[in-house]
Design an enzyme around this catalytic site. Structure first.
Site, PDB file in Angstrom:
ATOM      1  N   CYS A  64       0.545  -1.425   0.193  1.00 47.91           N
ATOM      2  CA  CYS A  64      -0.107  -0.057  -0.007  1.00 47.91           C
ATOM      3  C   CYS A  64       0.918   1.633  -0.156  1.00 47.91           C
ATOM      4  O   CYS A  64       1.651   1.802   0.853  1.00 47.91           O
ATOM      5  CB  CYS A  64      -1.298   0.049   0.901  1.00 47.91           C
ATOM      6  SG  CYS A  64      -1.949   1.294   1.029  1.00 47.91           S
ATOM      7  N   ARG A  67      -0.168   4.614   3.398  1.00 50.41           N
ATOM      8  CA  ARG A  67       0.159   4.379   4.431  1.00 50.41           C
ATOM      9  C   ARG A  67      -0.529   5.737   5.352  1.00 50.41           C
ATOM     10  O   ARG A  67      -0.444   5.393   6.357  1.00 50.41           O
ATOM     11  CB  ARG A  67       0.664   2.957   4.417  1.00 50.41           C
ATOM     12  CG  ARG A  67       0.230   2.144   4.551  1.00 50.41           C
ATOM     13  CD  ARG A  67       1.726   0.682   4.838  1.00 50.41           C
ATOM     14  NE  ARG A  67       2.957   0.783   3.234  1.00 50.41           N
ATOM     15  CZ  ARG A  67       3.741   0.161   3.581  1.00 50.41           C
ATOM     16  NH1 ARG A  67       3.965  -0.135   4.759  1.00 50.41           N
ATOM     17  NH2 ARG A  67       4.626  -0.159   2.574  1.00 50.41           N
ATOM     18  N   TRP A 230      -9.522   6.158  -1.018  1.00 47.84           N
ATOM     19  CA  TRP A 230     -10.428   6.627  -2.094  1.00 47.84           C
ATOM     20  C   TRP A 230      -9.116   6.093  -3.219  1.00 47.84           C
ATOM     21  O   TRP A 230      -7.923   5.422  -2.666  1.00 47.84           O
ATOM     22  CB  TRP A 230      -9.558   8.010  -2.392  1.00 47.84           C
ATOM     23  CG  TRP A 230      -8.352   8.206  -1.561  1.00 47.84           C
ATOM     24  CD1 TRP A 230      -7.364   8.435  -2.217  1.00 47.84           C
ATOM     25  CD2 TRP A 230      -8.719   9.162  -0.421  1.00 47.84           C
ATOM     26  NE1 TRP A 230      -6.665   9.257  -1.529  1.00 47.84           N
ATOM     27  CE2 TRP A 230      -6.723   9.939  -0.568  1.00 47.84           C
ATOM     28  CE3 TRP A 230      -9.067   9.383   0.936  1.00 47.84           C
ATOM     29  CZ2 TRP A 230      -6.565  10.315   0.987  1.00 47.84           C
ATOM     30  CZ3 TRP A 230      -8.303   9.981   1.937  1.00 47.84           C
ATOM     31  CH2 TRP A 230      -7.705  10.310   2.017  1.00 47.84           C
ATOM     32  N   GLU A 235      -4.860   3.369 -10.930  1.00 48.46           N
ATOM     33  CA  GLU A 235      -5.951   1.812 -10.513  1.00 48.46           C
ATOM     34  C   GLU A 235      -7.000   1.980 -11.915  1.00 48.46           C
ATOM     35  O   GLU A 235      -7.606   0.989 -12.416  1.00 48.46           O
ATOM     36  CB  GLU A 235      -6.066   1.721  -9.306  1.00 48.46           C
ATOM     37  CG  GLU A 235      -5.622   2.126  -8.608  1.00 48.46           C
ATOM     38  CD  GLU A 235      -5.712   2.148  -7.212  1.00 48.46           C
ATOM     39  OE1 GLU A 235      -6.446   0.112  -6.639  1.00 48.46           O
ATOM     40  OE2 GLU A 235      -6.402   2.911  -6.747  1.00 48.46           O
TER      41      GLU A 235
HETATM   42  C1  HEM Z   1      -6.882   6.161   1.736  1.00 43.15           C
HETATM   43  C2  HEM Z   1      -6.100   6.185   0.192  1.00 43.15           C
HETATM   44  C3  HEM Z   1      -5.325   4.719  -0.116  1.00 43.15           C
HETATM   45  C4  HEM Z   1      -5.020   5.014  -0.957  1.00 43.15           C
HETATM   46  C5  HEM Z   1      -4.660   5.771  -2.187  1.00 43.15           C
HETATM   47  C6  HEM Z   1      -4.455   3.743  -1.560  1.00 43.15           C
HETATM   48  C7  HEM Z   1      -3.555   3.240  -2.706  1.00 43.15           C
HETATM   49  C8  HEM Z   1      -3.171   1.926  -2.923  1.00 43.15           C
HETATM   50  C9  HEM Z   1      -2.976   1.086  -4.273  1.00 43.15           C
HETATM   51  C10 HEM Z   1      -2.815   1.870  -5.658  1.00 43.15           C
HETATM   52  C11 HEM Z   1      -3.121  -0.433  -3.833  1.00 43.15           C
HETATM   53  C12 HEM Z   1      -2.237  -0.788  -4.883  1.00 43.15           C
HETATM   54  C13 HEM Z   1      -3.759  -1.424  -5.429  1.00 43.15           C
HETATM   55  C14 HEM Z   1      -3.733  -1.685  -6.763  1.00 43.15           C
HETATM   56  O1  HEM Z   1      -2.561  -2.251  -8.093  1.00 43.15           O
HETATM   57  O2  HEM Z   1      -4.107  -2.953  -7.200  1.00 43.15           O
HETATM   58  C15 HEM Z   1      -2.620   0.073  -2.652  1.00 43.15           C
HETATM   59  C16 HEM Z   1      -2.499  -1.811  -2.063  1.00 43.15           C
HETATM   60  C17 HEM Z   1      -3.471  -2.058  -0.850  1.00 43.15           C
HETATM   61  N1  HEM Z   1      -3.648  -0.995   0.193  1.00 43.15           N
HETATM   62 FE1  HEM Z   1      -3.768   1.193   0.275  1.00 43.15          FE
HETATM   63  N2  HEM Z   1      -4.726   2.389  -0.508  1.00 43.15           N
HETATM   64  C18 HEM Z   1      -5.515   4.005   0.444  1.00 43.15           C
HETATM   65  C19 HEM Z   1      -6.075   3.125   2.086  1.00 43.15           C
HETATM   66  C20 HEM Z   1      -5.855   1.694   2.146  1.00 43.15           C
HETATM   67  C21 HEM Z   1      -6.950   1.462   3.772  1.00 43.15           C
HETATM   68  C22 HEM Z   1      -7.517   2.238   4.436  1.00 43.15           C
HETATM   69  C23 HEM Z   1      -6.424  -0.351   3.818  1.00 43.15           C
HETATM   70  C24 HEM Z   1      -6.671  -0.846   4.737  1.00 43.15           C
HETATM   71  C25 HEM Z   1      -7.150  -0.206   6.492  1.00 43.15           C
HETATM   72  C26 HEM Z   1      -5.211  -0.645   2.999  1.00 43.15           C
HETATM   73  C27 HEM Z   1      -4.918  -2.002   2.149  1.00 43.15           C
HETATM   74  C28 HEM Z   1      -4.040  -1.798   1.436  1.00 43.15           C
HETATM   75  C29 HEM Z   1      -3.413  -3.123   1.004  1.00 43.15           C
HETATM   76  C30 HEM Z   1      -4.130  -4.728   2.575  1.00 43.15           C
HETATM   77  C31 HEM Z   1      -3.096  -3.369  -0.063  1.00 43.15           C
HETATM   78  C32 HEM Z   1      -3.035  -4.421  -1.261  1.00 43.15           C
HETATM   79  C33 HEM Z   1      -3.777  -5.504  -1.491  1.00 43.15           C
HETATM   80  C34 HEM Z   1      -3.461  -6.764  -2.001  1.00 43.15           C
HETATM   81  O3  HEM Z   1      -2.870  -7.151  -1.751  1.00 43.15           O
HETATM   82  O4  HEM Z   1      -3.808  -7.190  -3.120  1.00 43.15           O
HETATM   83  N3  HEM Z   1      -5.165   1.128   1.797  1.00 43.15           N
HETATM   84  N4  HEM Z   1      -3.337   0.724  -1.855  1.00 43.15           N
HETATM   85  N1  LIG Z   2      -7.206   2.213  -3.613  1.00 38.63           N
HETATM   86  C1  LIG Z   2      -7.459   1.309  -3.633  1.00 38.63           C
HETATM   87  N2  LIG Z   2      -6.688   0.212  -3.811  1.00 38.63           N
HETATM   88  C2  LIG Z   2      -6.533  -1.080  -3.743  1.00 38.63           C
HETATM   89  C3  LIG Z   2      -6.443  -1.246  -2.454  1.00 38.63           C
HETATM   90  C4  LIG Z   2      -6.211  -2.840  -2.256  1.00 38.63           C
HETATM   91  C5  LIG Z   2      -6.170  -3.779  -3.642  1.00 38.63           C
HETATM   92  C6  LIG Z   2      -7.235  -2.867  -4.226  1.00 38.63           C
HETATM   93  C7  LIG Z   2      -7.620  -4.514  -5.354  1.00 38.63           C
HETATM   94  O1  LIG Z   2      -6.984  -5.511  -5.579  1.00 38.63           O
HETATM   95  C8  LIG Z   2      -6.720  -6.315  -6.811  1.00 38.63           C
HETATM   96  C9  LIG Z   2      -5.633  -7.607  -6.480  1.00 38.63           C
HETATM   97  C10 LIG Z   2      -4.961  -6.941  -6.800  1.00 38.63           C
HETATM   98  N3  LIG Z   2      -5.052  -5.671  -7.799  1.00 38.63           N
HETATM   99  C11 LIG Z   2      -6.407  -5.437  -7.739  1.00 38.63           C
HETATM  100  C12 LIG Z   2      -6.932  -2.130  -4.455  1.00 38.63           C
HETATM  101  C13 LIG Z   2      -8.432   0.742  -1.956  1.00 38.63           C
HETATM  102  C14 LIG Z   2      -8.628  -0.017  -1.272  1.00 38.63           C
HETATM  103  C15 LIG Z   2      -9.658  -0.374  -0.189  1.00 38.63           C
HETATM  104  C16 LIG Z   2      -8.378   0.390   0.256  1.00 38.63           C
HETATM  105  S1  LIG Z   2      -7.732   1.488  -0.820  1.00 38.63           S
END
Ligand code: HEM
Ligand SMILES: N/C(=N/c1cccc(CO[C@@H]2CCNC2)c1)c1cccs1
Length: 355
Positions: A64, A67, A230, A235
Site C-alpha cells: 500500500c 499508508r 480512495w 488504478e
Molecule cells: C486512503 C487512500 C488509499 C490509497 C490511495 C491506497 C492506494 C493503494 C494502491 C494503489 C494499492 C495497490 C492496488 C493495486 O495495485 O491493485 C493499494 C494496496 C493495498 N492497500 Fe492501500 N490505499 C489507501 C488506503 C488503504 C486502506 C484504508 C487500507 C486498509 C485499511 C489499505 C490497504 C491496502 C492493502 C491491504 C493493499 C494490498 C492489496 C492486495 O494485496 O491485493 N489501503 N493501496
Molecule cells: N485504492 C485502493 N486500491 C486497492 C487496494 C487494495 C486492493 C485493490 C485491488 O486489488 C486487486 C487485486 C490485485 N489488483 C487488484 C485496490 C483501495 C481499496 C481499499 C482501500 S484503498
C-alpha cells in the site's frame, strides 16, 4: 493454545507500548487473556484493541502506497451482527459513511470471524456478461456474475451494472442484496481538451471497498472485514479501463486521437494512457470525489517513510506493488529498495468463495 497466546501477547505488548499505557494494566490484561484462552481456546479483543489493530494492519500493508494516513482509519465493530439483513444494512452504512458525498473517509467494518462470509471482491464492482464470444461489462467479474445469476440475480446486461452483495452466514445459503443506486456514487469521465471523450460514455465508481481480504490480528483472523480508501488515478486509468482483459479502452482512445495504432513505435498506447489517466483525475476532481495522482501519492508515501523513521520503526514494503504502473521511474519509490518482511497485524489473502 500457546500459538494463540504467543500471538496475542505480541499484539498486546505492541498495543500497550505504542499507546504508552501503564505496565500494571498490560500485565493484568495478559493474565486475563491467558485465562480466557485456557478456558475457551480463544479470547475477546476490546474495541480499543480491535481499532488500533486495524490501523496497524493498514500501516503494515507492504503493497500500500497510501499508508501515510493510517491513523485516520475509521473502525466499525460489527462482531455482534449475526443475520444477513442486519449485515446488509451495516454494509450500506459503511458505503454511505465512506462515500460522504465524495469526500471519502477511509473506513473498515469488522464482522464475526468464521461466521460471516462476503463473496464479493469489492462491495461495489461491475458485472460481466458473455454473449457469443463478446464480454459486456468488467471481465474480472465474469465468474461472480455467473454465480449471482445461478442464485437468481438478473442483471440488465449493461457495461456498468453494479453486482449485488452476496452475504453468507455459516453454511446457510448465501443471500443476495441490491445496493440502492442512490448509494453508489459514480464519476462520468470527460476530457478537458477532447470533446469526443464523453461520447465514450465511460464512468467508474467513487469508492473502492476491498471485501475479500482477511484481517489478521493477535492470532485471530477476521475473514469479513471490508475496508476502503480512495483511488489512485492509475488504478482506474492504467489498469481497470486500460488492461486488454478489462475494459481495453486504449485502441479506441488512440483511434479517436488520430494516432497510428499499427506500429508500437508510435507509442500510441502510451499517448492514449496519458489522456485516459488525465481524464480520470480531472473528472474525479471536477465532481469533488477524492482521488490522488501517482506523483502526489508517492510524495505522501515518502512522508510516511520519514514519519516511520522518526518513530524508529522499520519500513516494510513490496516494491513491485508500490511503484505505479504509469511513469514509475519518476517517483522516488522506483529508485529505492524495500524490506518485504510481513509484520502483524495485517491484511491477508484468503480462499475465494465463489470460484
Ligand atoms: C486512503 C487512500 C488509499 C490509497 C490511495 C491506497 C492506494 C493503494 C494502491 C494503489 C494499492 C495497490 C492496488 C493495486 O495495485 O491493485 C493499494 C494496496 C493495498 N492497500 Fe492501500 N490505499 C489507501 C488506503 C488503504 C486502506 C484504508 C487500507 C486498509 C485499511 C489499505 C490497504 C491496502 C492493502 C491491504 C493493499 C494490498 C492489496 C492486495 O494485496 O491485493 N489501503 N493501496
Ligand atoms: N485504492 C485502493 N486500491 C486497492 C487496494 C487494495 C486492493 C485493490 C485491488 O486489488 C486487486 C487485486 C490485485 N489488483 C487488484 C485496490 C483501495 C481499496 C481499499 C482501500 S484503498
Amino acid at each position: 493454545m500457546d500459538f494463540v497466546f504467543d500471538k496475542a501477547e505480541r499484539f498486546i505488548m505492541q498495543y500497550y507500548n505504542e499507546m504508552k499505557l501503564p505496565e500494571e494494566q498490560k500485565k493484568r490484561r495478559l493474565e486475563q487473556i491467558a485465562q480466557e484462552i485456557t478456558e475457551q481456546g480463544s479470547y475477546f479483543l476490546s474495541k480499543e484493541e480491535l481499532q488500533y489493530g486495524a490501523k496497524l494492519a493498514w500501516r503494515n500493508s507492504n503493497k500500500c502506497i497510501g499508508r501515510l494516513f493510517w491513523k485516520s482509519l475509521y473502525v466499525n465493530d460489527h462482531r455482534h451482527l449475526d443475520n444477513e439483513e442486519a449485515i446488509f444494512q451495516s454494509l450500506l452504512e459503511h458505503i454511505r459513511y465512506a462515500t460522504n458525498g465524495g469526500k471519502i473517509r477511509p473506513t473498515i467494518s469488522i464482522y464475526a470471524q468464521n461466521r460471516v462470509h462476503i463473496w464479493n471482491d469489492q462491495l461495489i464492482r461491475y458485472a460481466a456478461y458473455e454473449e457469443d464470444g463478446e464480454i459486456i461489462g468488467d471481465p474480472i467479474s465474469l465468474e461472480l456474475t455467473k454465480r449471482c445469476q445461478q442464485l437468481g440475480w438478473q442483471g440488465r446486461g449493461g457495461h456498468f451494472d453494479v453486482l449485488p452483495l452476496v452475504i453468507q452466514i455459516d453454511e446457510r445459503p448465501p443471500q443476495l442484496f441490491t445496493i440502492p443506486s442512490e448509494d453508489v456514487l459514480e464519476v462520468a469521465l470527460h476530457h478537458a481538451e477532447y470533446d469526443w471523450f464523453k461520447e465514450l460514455h465511460l464512468k467508474w465508481y467513487a469508492v473502492p471497498i476491498i471485501s475479500n481480504m482477511g484481517f489478521e490480528i493477535g492470532g485471530m483472523q477476521f475473514n469479513a472485514a471490508p475496508f476502503n480508501g480512495w483511488y489512485m488515478g492509475t488504478e482506474i486509468g492504467a489498469r481497470n479501463l486500460a488492461d486488454t482483459d478489462r475494459y481495453n479502452m486504449l485502441p479506441i482512445i488512440a483511434e479517436k486521437m488520430g494516432l497510428n495504432t499499427k506500429k508500437a513505435s508510435t507509442l500510441w498506447q502510451d499517448r492514449a494512457l496519458l489522456e485516459l489517466n488525465q481524464a480520470v483525475l480531472d473528472s474525479y476532481k471536477d465532481q469533488g470525489v477524492s482521488i490522488v495522482d501517482h506523483h502526489t501519492a508517492a510524495q505522501q508515501f515518502h512522508l510516511f517513510e520519514e514519519q516511520e523513521n522518526v518513530e524508529n520503526r522499520t519500513i516494510t514494503g513490496n516494491w513491485t506493488w508500490l511503484i505505479p504502473p504509469l511513469a514509475p521511474a519518476t517517483t522516488h519509490v522506483f529508485h529505492q529498495r524495500y524490506d518485504n518482511t510481513k509484520k502483524s497485524p495485517n491484511f491477508v489473502y484468503q480462499p475465494n468463495l465463489y470460484r
